[in-house]
Scaffold this active site. Sequence first.
Site, PDB file in Angstrom:
ATOM      1  N   ASP A 134      12.732 -11.560  -1.019  1.00  0.00           N
ATOM      2  CA  ASP A 134      12.532 -11.514   0.428  1.00  0.00           C
ATOM      3  C   ASP A 134      13.720 -10.779   1.057  1.00  0.00           C
ATOM      4  O   ASP A 134      14.845 -11.295   1.061  1.00  0.00           O
ATOM      5  CB  ASP A 134      12.440 -12.955   0.956  1.00  0.00           C
ATOM      6  CG  ASP A 134      12.220 -13.005   2.465  1.00  0.00           C
ATOM      7  OD1 ASP A 134      12.422 -11.972   3.143  1.00  0.00           O
ATOM      8  OD2 ASP A 134      11.863 -14.082   2.960  1.00  0.00           O
ATOM      9  N   TYR A 142      23.376   2.001  13.436  1.00  0.00           N
ATOM     10  CA  TYR A 142      24.088   2.202  12.163  1.00  0.00           C
ATOM     11  C   TYR A 142      24.419   3.679  11.961  1.00  0.00           C
ATOM     12  O   TYR A 142      25.444   4.022  11.392  1.00  0.00           O
ATOM     13  CB  TYR A 142      23.268   1.662  10.977  1.00  0.00           C
ATOM     14  CG  TYR A 142      23.664   0.251  10.608  1.00  0.00           C
ATOM     15  CD1 TYR A 142      23.408  -0.809  11.476  1.00  0.00           C
ATOM     16  CD2 TYR A 142      24.324  -0.025   9.416  1.00  0.00           C
ATOM     17  CE1 TYR A 142      23.787  -2.093  11.161  1.00  0.00           C
ATOM     18  CE2 TYR A 142      24.710  -1.314   9.087  1.00  0.00           C
ATOM     19  CZ  TYR A 142      24.438  -2.348   9.969  1.00  0.00           C
ATOM     20  OH  TYR A 142      24.825  -3.615   9.652  1.00  0.00           O
ATOM     21  N   TYR A 151       4.967  -7.115  16.087  1.00  0.00           N
ATOM     22  CA  TYR A 151       5.119  -5.943  15.222  1.00  0.00           C
ATOM     23  C   TYR A 151       5.783  -4.799  15.991  1.00  0.00           C
ATOM     24  O   TYR A 151       6.765  -4.218  15.544  1.00  0.00           O
ATOM     25  CB  TYR A 151       3.741  -5.518  14.726  1.00  0.00           C
ATOM     26  CG  TYR A 151       3.745  -4.375  13.732  1.00  0.00           C
ATOM     27  CD1 TYR A 151       4.330  -4.519  12.475  1.00  0.00           C
ATOM     28  CD2 TYR A 151       3.129  -3.159  14.040  1.00  0.00           C
ATOM     29  CE1 TYR A 151       4.305  -3.475  11.547  1.00  0.00           C
ATOM     30  CE2 TYR A 151       3.096  -2.122  13.116  1.00  0.00           C
ATOM     31  CZ  TYR A 151       3.678  -2.279  11.879  1.00  0.00           C
ATOM     32  OH  TYR A 151       3.640  -1.252  10.966  1.00  0.00           O
ATOM     33  N   PHE A 172       0.839  -1.207   0.000  1.00  0.00           N
ATOM     34  CA  PHE A 172       0.000   0.000   0.000  1.00  0.00           C
ATOM     35  C   PHE A 172       0.878   1.264   0.000  1.00  0.00           C
ATOM     36  O   PHE A 172       0.850   2.059  -0.950  1.00  0.00           O
ATOM     37  CB  PHE A 172      -0.917  -0.082   1.233  1.00  0.00           C
ATOM     38  CG  PHE A 172      -1.664   1.173   1.591  1.00  0.00           C
ATOM     39  CD1 PHE A 172      -2.294   1.941   0.626  1.00  0.00           C
ATOM     40  CD2 PHE A 172      -1.762   1.563   2.930  1.00  0.00           C
ATOM     41  CE1 PHE A 172      -3.001   3.093   0.978  1.00  0.00           C
ATOM     42  CE2 PHE A 172      -2.469   2.693   3.291  1.00  0.00           C
ATOM     43  CZ  PHE A 172      -3.078   3.463   2.320  1.00  0.00           C
TER      44      PHE A 172
END
Length: 320
Positions: free
Chosen positions: A56, A159, A145, A11
Amino acid sequence: MRVLITGAAGFLGSHLSERFLAEGHEVVGLDNLITGSADNITHLLRSDRFTFYQYDVTEFIYVAGELDGVLHFASPASPVDYLQLPIQTLKVGSLGTHKALGLAKAKSARFLLASTSEVYGDPAVHPQPETYWGNVNPVGPRGVYDEAKRFAEAMTMAYHRYHGVDTRIVRIFNTYGPRMRARDGRVVSNFIVQALRGEPLTVYGDGSQTRSFCFVDDLIEGIYRLFNSEETQPVNVGNPNEFTIKQLADVMIELTGLKAGIERRPLPVDDPRVRQPDISQARELLGWEPTVELRDGLLQTIDYFSSRPDVLADEDEGQG
Ligand code: UDP
């Protein structure tokens, strides 16, 4: 610029790809299509500046040539999806973020993480500013999640601090618009599909829980501005107009003339009671605020679903 977008067939990923292409940039899209749809990007494939690979991103990502940006949007993103795909959700937020950051580092590209208001969990502070640390249940069903995204934010900052990668973090609040999946289980798509079928709207709990809904075009504008800004701390992007779910159901009934009314269903576990972004940072740093009113955005979304009977019929029953 040449940018890589993970979750490009989703989306938000598809709208974001479209935006970068519209600005004249080149986009490499990746998606494993577990919740994304090739249908969302068919029109983009006509551009010779868009390439797509079904891939993936929890695996090592190899891309030939230079990249100026890596935008990590791959993840199941609706509660129903991440309850059905808990391990994939954890993997794409953790391993996927690591791979995408590694690619950004190797290419000296700017990195943008699609994070979420779910990092605030069931918030004890309302509305939620970026400085709020959140109230998340790590072992509840939504934890897969929420914690994956919290880990992703921590990894992004590591990072940034340790490797000097130029990073951005957007915390995305509830968003709706064309290209949502009919049965991804989120409240706006559920209500629209139910209304178009003349079925009652499924209100979970007593409907007094709140959400603040942002139309996709507004959200993409905010993200595009954040990407092009110099801000490395997380920034909330969402619409601060807050509604109860019951109010949303009433607006939907008003817009569609639905006769079937509403039907109560049990409230999902750990469903946040309230959610509303504090967007002072986005206003100040990006000069951004949403412009599309709920009714206008809903009408555009209803139009999309009405003109796509295939989307309505496409997916299995039973979710949501
Ligand atoms: N909800 C609802 N009916 C539905 C789907 C969701 O009442 O058919 C409620 C849900 O319990 C939550 C809110 O609407 O309180 C928003 O749910 P959604 O799944 O869209 O996203 P969330 O903000 O919970 O991630």
